[in-house]
Design a protein around this motif. Sequence first.
Motif, mmCIF file in Angstrom:
data_model
loop_
_atom_site.group_PDB
_atom_site.id
_atom_site.type_symbol
_atom_site.label_atom_id
_atom_site.label_comp_id
_atom_site.label_asym_id
_atom_site.label_seq_id
_atom_site.Cartn_x
_atom_site.Cartn_y
_atom_site.Cartn_z
ATOM 1 N N TRP A 134 0.825 -1.218 0.000
ATOM 2 C CA TRP A 134 0.000 0.000 0.000
ATOM 3 C C TRP A 134 0.856 1.264 0.000
ATOM 4 N N LEU A 135 2.107 1.136 0.443
ATOM 5 C CA LEU A 135 3.043 2.262 0.511
ATOM 6 C C LEU A 135 4.344 1.875 -0.173
ATOM 7 N N HIS A 136 4.776 2.721 -1.107
ATOM 8 C CA HIS A 136 6.099 2.565 -1.705
ATOM 9 C C HIS A 136 6.863 3.852 -1.426
ATOM 10 N N SER A 137 7.939 3.727 -0.650
ATOM 11 C CA SER A 137 8.679 4.892 -0.199
ATOM 12 C C SER A 137 10.149 4.779 -0.560
ATOM 13 N N LYS A 138 10.699 5.870 -1.063
ATOM 14 C CA LYS A 138 12.129 5.979 -1.319
ATOM 15 C C LYS A 138 12.724 6.925 -0.280
ATOM 16 N N HIS A 139 13.734 6.447 0.445
ATOM 17 C CA HIS A 139 14.323 7.204 1.542
ATOM 18 C C HIS A 139 15.682 7.777 1.135
ATOM 19 N N SER A 140 15.800 9.091 1.133
ATOM 20 C CA SER A 140 17.101 9.713 0.862
ATOM 21 C C SER A 140 18.045 9.560 2.045
ATOM 22 N N PHE A 141 17.462 9.437 3.260
ATOM 23 C CA PHE A 141 18.266 9.281 4.473
ATOM 24 C C PHE A 141 17.704 8.128 5.297
ATOM 25 N N SER A 142 18.515 7.616 6.206
ATOM 26 C CA SER A 142 18.102 6.483 7.037
ATOM 27 C C SER A 142 16.742 6.749 7.666
ATOM 28 N N ARG A 181 16.788 15.955 8.096
ATOM 29 C CA ARG A 181 16.869 14.604 8.653
ATOM 30 C C ARG A 181 16.159 13.549 7.805
ATOM 31 N N VAL A 182 15.035 13.902 7.198
ATOM 32 C CA VAL A 182 14.243 12.942 6.417
ATOM 33 C C VAL A 182 13.797 13.581 5.111
ATOM 34 N N LEU A 183 13.957 12.825 4.031
ATOM 35 C CA LEU A 183 13.368 13.184 2.740
ATOM 36 C C LEU A 183 12.824 11.891 2.140
ATOM 37 N N ASN A 184 11.531 11.676 2.347
ATOM 38 C CA ASN A 184 10.874 10.468 1.851
ATOM 39 C C ASN A 184 10.004 10.807 0.647
ATOM 40 N N ASP A 185 10.157 10.017 -0.385
ATOM 41 C CA ASP A 185 9.406 10.155 -1.629
ATOM 42 C C ASP A 185 8.341 9.055 -1.607
ATOM 43 N N ASP A 186 7.130 9.411 -1.158
ATOM 44 C CA ASP A 186 6.101 8.424 -0.822
ATOM 45 C C ASP A 186 4.998 8.332 -1.872
ATOM 46 N N LYS A 187 4.542 7.101 -2.116
ATOM 47 C CA LYS A 187 3.355 6.849 -2.927
ATOM 48 C C LYS A 187 2.438 5.938 -2.115
ATOM 49 N N VAL A 188 1.180 6.363 -1.957
ATOM 50 C CA VAL A 188 0.224 5.634 -1.127
ATOM 51 C C VAL A 188 -0.965 5.218 -1.986
ATOM 52 N N SER A 189 -1.324 3.944 -1.904
ATOM 53 C CA SER A 189 -2.436 3.409 -2.691
ATOM 54 C C SER A 189 -3.767 4.024 -2.258
ATOM 55 N N GLY A 190 -4.764 3.922 -3.147
ATOM 56 C CA GLY A 190 -6.079 4.479 -2.887
ATOM 57 C C GLY A 190 -6.678 4.000 -1.576
ATOM 58 N N LYS A 197 -10.181 6.578 -3.239
ATOM 59 C CA LYS A 197 -10.114 5.114 -3.274
ATOM 60 C C LYS A 197 -9.541 4.595 -4.586
ATOM 61 N N ASP A 198 -9.607 5.411 -5.639
ATOM 62 C CA ASP A 198 -9.320 4.915 -6.990
ATOM 63 C C ASP A 198 -8.064 5.492 -7.617
ATOM 64 N N GLU A 199 -7.268 6.238 -6.850
ATOM 65 C CA GLU A 199 -6.024 6.759 -7.405
ATOM 66 C C GLU A 199 -4.967 6.902 -6.318
ATOM 67 N N GLU A 200 -3.729 6.839 -6.744
ATOM 68 C CA GLU A 200 -2.581 6.946 -5.844
ATOM 69 C C GLU A 200 -2.383 8.400 -5.424
ATOM 70 N N VAL A 201 -1.802 8.590 -4.257
ATOM 71 C CA VAL A 201 -1.346 9.906 -3.856
ATOM 72 C C VAL A 201 0.174 9.842 -3.698
ATOM 73 N N ALA A 202 0.848 10.856 -4.208
ATOM 74 C CA ALA A 202 2.306 10.933 -4.115
ATOM 75 C C ALA A 202 2.676 12.239 -3.422
ATOM 76 N N PHE A 203 3.605 12.146 -2.472
ATOM 77 C CA PHE A 203 4.015 13.355 -1.764
ATOM 78 C C PHE A 203 5.406 13.178 -1.173
ATOM 79 N N VAL A 233 16.054 16.880 -7.606
ATOM 80 C CA VAL A 233 15.409 17.033 -8.909
ATOM 81 C C VAL A 233 14.145 16.174 -8.944
ATOM 82 N N LEU A 234 13.008 16.834 -8.965
ATOM 83 C CA LEU A 234 11.741 16.116 -8.991
ATOM 84 C C LEU A 234 11.440 15.562 -10.387
ATOM 85 N N GLU A 235 11.680 16.364 -11.391
ATOM 86 C CA GLU A 235 11.455 15.933 -12.777
ATOM 87 C C GLU A 235 12.513 16.572 -13.666
#
Length: 238
Positions: free
Chosen positions: A18-26, A42-51, A109-115, A192-194
Amino acid sequence: MKTILHKSDSRGDANHGWLHSKHSFSFANYYNPERMNFGALRVLNDDKVSGGMGFGTHPHKNMEIISIPLSGDLEHQDSMGNTTVIREGDIQVMSAGTGVQHSEYNKNKDEEVAFLQIWVIPHTQNVTPRYDQITLNKADRKNKLQQILSPNQNDAGVWIYQDAWFNLTDLDAGKTVNYTMNKAENGLYIFVLEGSVKINEQQLDRRDALGIIDATELEISALEDAYVLLMEVPMDLA
């Protein structure tokens, strides 16, 4: 000038379904002693959360927590009585201070959220918890820097208890922006986001990052259309 290159594929990778996260730091189960922080960042998480999924109520203390939605709708509730939804174009900040509890869920419920979930170590401990959220004007970052966070309540963007400045820029291919440090002793972490950019002959592609120390000014050139987050933070936490 000193630099630290963090390529996109060198980040920690946590896929919980349900969560896919990329961690720049521990963070959580990802531990890299060479990637604990960049100064106060301290934290930079690139998170995607399912609907319909999300983070249940959990506590924080003495941390500045910033959320920047990239797509979708993220619903926030906290023990201060706030119930809000943040969307692409918004920025949210929570000073946890003496302690706060909150939850974050994908409202749809029907789309991912990324933040992006970002934690900055504050310069002042045990403040009264606070919450703020604003909507940014995307036009203000087109081929220029848009300040979205600072230590100053009366400046553009949100504010935190730390001598940190965040900027966004949306560059067309071939365009350039110059960044001048607000404090000479601070460092700058560029994410760089994109797209693709060049900084002092170093090419950065999508989700690459470059930490820069001992610089006063630098130039960012877009090799293709690019969306970039710049985070200036103190390096000395003493």
